[in-house]
Design an enzyme around this catalytic site. Structure first.
Site, PDB file in Angstrom:
ATOM      1  CG  HIS A   1      -2.168  -0.782   0.917  1.00  0.00           C
ATOM      2  ND1 HIS A   1      -3.645  -0.093   0.396  1.00  0.00           N
ATOM      3  CD2 HIS A   1      -2.520  -1.477   1.262  1.00  0.00           C
ATOM      4  CE1 HIS A   1      -3.948  -1.611  -0.074  1.00  0.00           C
ATOM      5  NE2 HIS A   1      -3.886  -1.784   1.649  1.00  0.00           N
TER       6      HIS A   1
ATOM      7  CB  CYS B   1      -1.937   3.995  -4.102  1.00  0.00           C
ATOM      8  SG  CYS B   1      -3.414   2.562  -4.615  1.00  0.00           S
TER       9      CYS B   1
END
Length: 362
Positions: free
Chosen positions: A142, A198
């Protein structure tokens, strides 16, 4: 030399560097526009060759986090580490014996991608790096952002990576990544980084971002200017203590040059371009491929029946199809792959303005 005399000499030195009068239009510390952090630069006058020939030691760090059993669970990150590490071991001379792998499927604490272990492994990666060493880091997990606490981000957000224990230990910010990975490196060292996550466009706080035509966009992080200023202030103080007023003035003026924006008066002299480049550039060759722009997300995809990060898959695919591909063409190939069903736009950034029309090598 009394203080006011030193100040007058410093004022004259700054005027010599930039020309003209001391008007506010030449200063980038104004809050009139955040776009002043992005400047057009004649990169043809600044392009350099990659310093490291990558014939020295090779060290690698691979981090994959699936966050298994949590609400943030991903599927393909550990697969990414297995695929990328195998490719590096089989094709580019990296060895398991000189690599660290952190994944959250390993037994015991030492192999877990905790905040502490990630930062410790990053310190290991760059420790005592020498000219022509090739360092490689791949992160799949992430990515996020958090409120900028230091005032160095134009959008008010620090980009982050997310350790497996982030709920207790916190995330790792782009400022921390720069301090642990980039700042310790010296001239002649190569660091190549892949961030498959991301919000990763500027996650390493590098100043130069490329498009597929090889054109470069210059991003001037405020932190870079203030760090450069601090270094020059230390040199100025040392010179002043030794009684070398001339050197103190020169160091002080060079530091202020990191904060003062040169006037736009047509073509800049070569020495001014060199001065600006030096204020922005890292000493080492630092190259970063990221999965998307800061405002975008990166896909946790399923390709050919296997869960994988879209960027990690596209990277290996492009390199396998064309072993002699250039850095710029590699970026173009990954972007072309993403157009087949993904909204993310991979990014390529560097610590110096380097010639990326050369074949990709590690």
């Amino acid at each position: 030399m009394v203080f006011h005399e030193l100040a007058d000499k410093l004022k004259d030195k700054v005027r010599d560097l930039y020309g003209g009068e001391d008007d506010d239009d030449t200063r980038s510390t104004s809050s009139s526009s955040d776009n002043e952090d992005n400047e057009d630069m004649n990169e043809d006058d600044l392009v350099e060759s990659l310093e490291s020939n990558c014939t020295g030691r090779k060290k690698a760090l691979f981090i994959g986090i699936n966050y298994t059993g949590t609400k943030a669970e991903l599927r393909g990150c550990i697969n990414d580490v297995q695929n990328i590490s195998s490719y590096m071991f089989n094709n580019w001379g990296f060895q398991p014996s000189n690599s660290v792998i952190l994944t959250d499927d390993q037994p015991g604490l030492s192999g877990q991608p905790t905040r502490h272990n990630i930062l410790k492994a990053m310190d290991w990666l760059v420790h005592k790096a020498r000219p022509n060493d090739s360092l490689f880091l791949h992160y799949s997990g992430h990515g996020s952002h958090t409120k900028d606490q230091t005032g160095d981000e134009a959008d008010g957000q620090d980009e982050t990576i997310v350790p497996v224990d982030y709920t207790k230990a916190g995330m790792i910010t782009d400022d921390e990544l720069y301090d642990h990975l980039v700042k310790p490196l010296r001239k002649g060292v190569r660091l190549t980084v892949i961030f498959d996550c991301c919000h990763s466009g500027t996650i390493l706080d590098l100043p130069f971002t490329y498009n597929c035509d090889g054109d470069v966009e210059v991003h001037t992080p405020r932190r870079g200017r203030f760090h450069a200023l601090f270094d020059q202030v230390k040199l100025a103080a040392g010179a002043a203590i030794q009684g070398n007023a001339g050197a103190a003035v020169t160091y002080s003026a060079t530091g202020l040059a990191c904060l003062v924006r040169p006037p736009k008066t047509g073509e800049e002299p070569e020495e001014e371009l060199a001065r600006r480049k030096a204020a922005l550039s890292t000493e080492a060759d630092v190259l970063s491929f990221s999965g998307c722009q800061d405002s975008q997300t990166s896909a946790d995809a399923n390709i050919g029946g296997q869960a994988t990060g879209a960027l990690s898959y596209a990277l290996i695919k492009a390199l396998n199809e064309n072993p002699n591909i250039t850095f710029i063409d590699l970026l173009a190939s990954m972007r072309q792959f993403m157009k087949r069903g993904y909204s993310q736009i991979p990014q390529l950034s560097s610590g110096r303005v380097v010639n990326l029309e050369t074949p990709f090598f590690l």
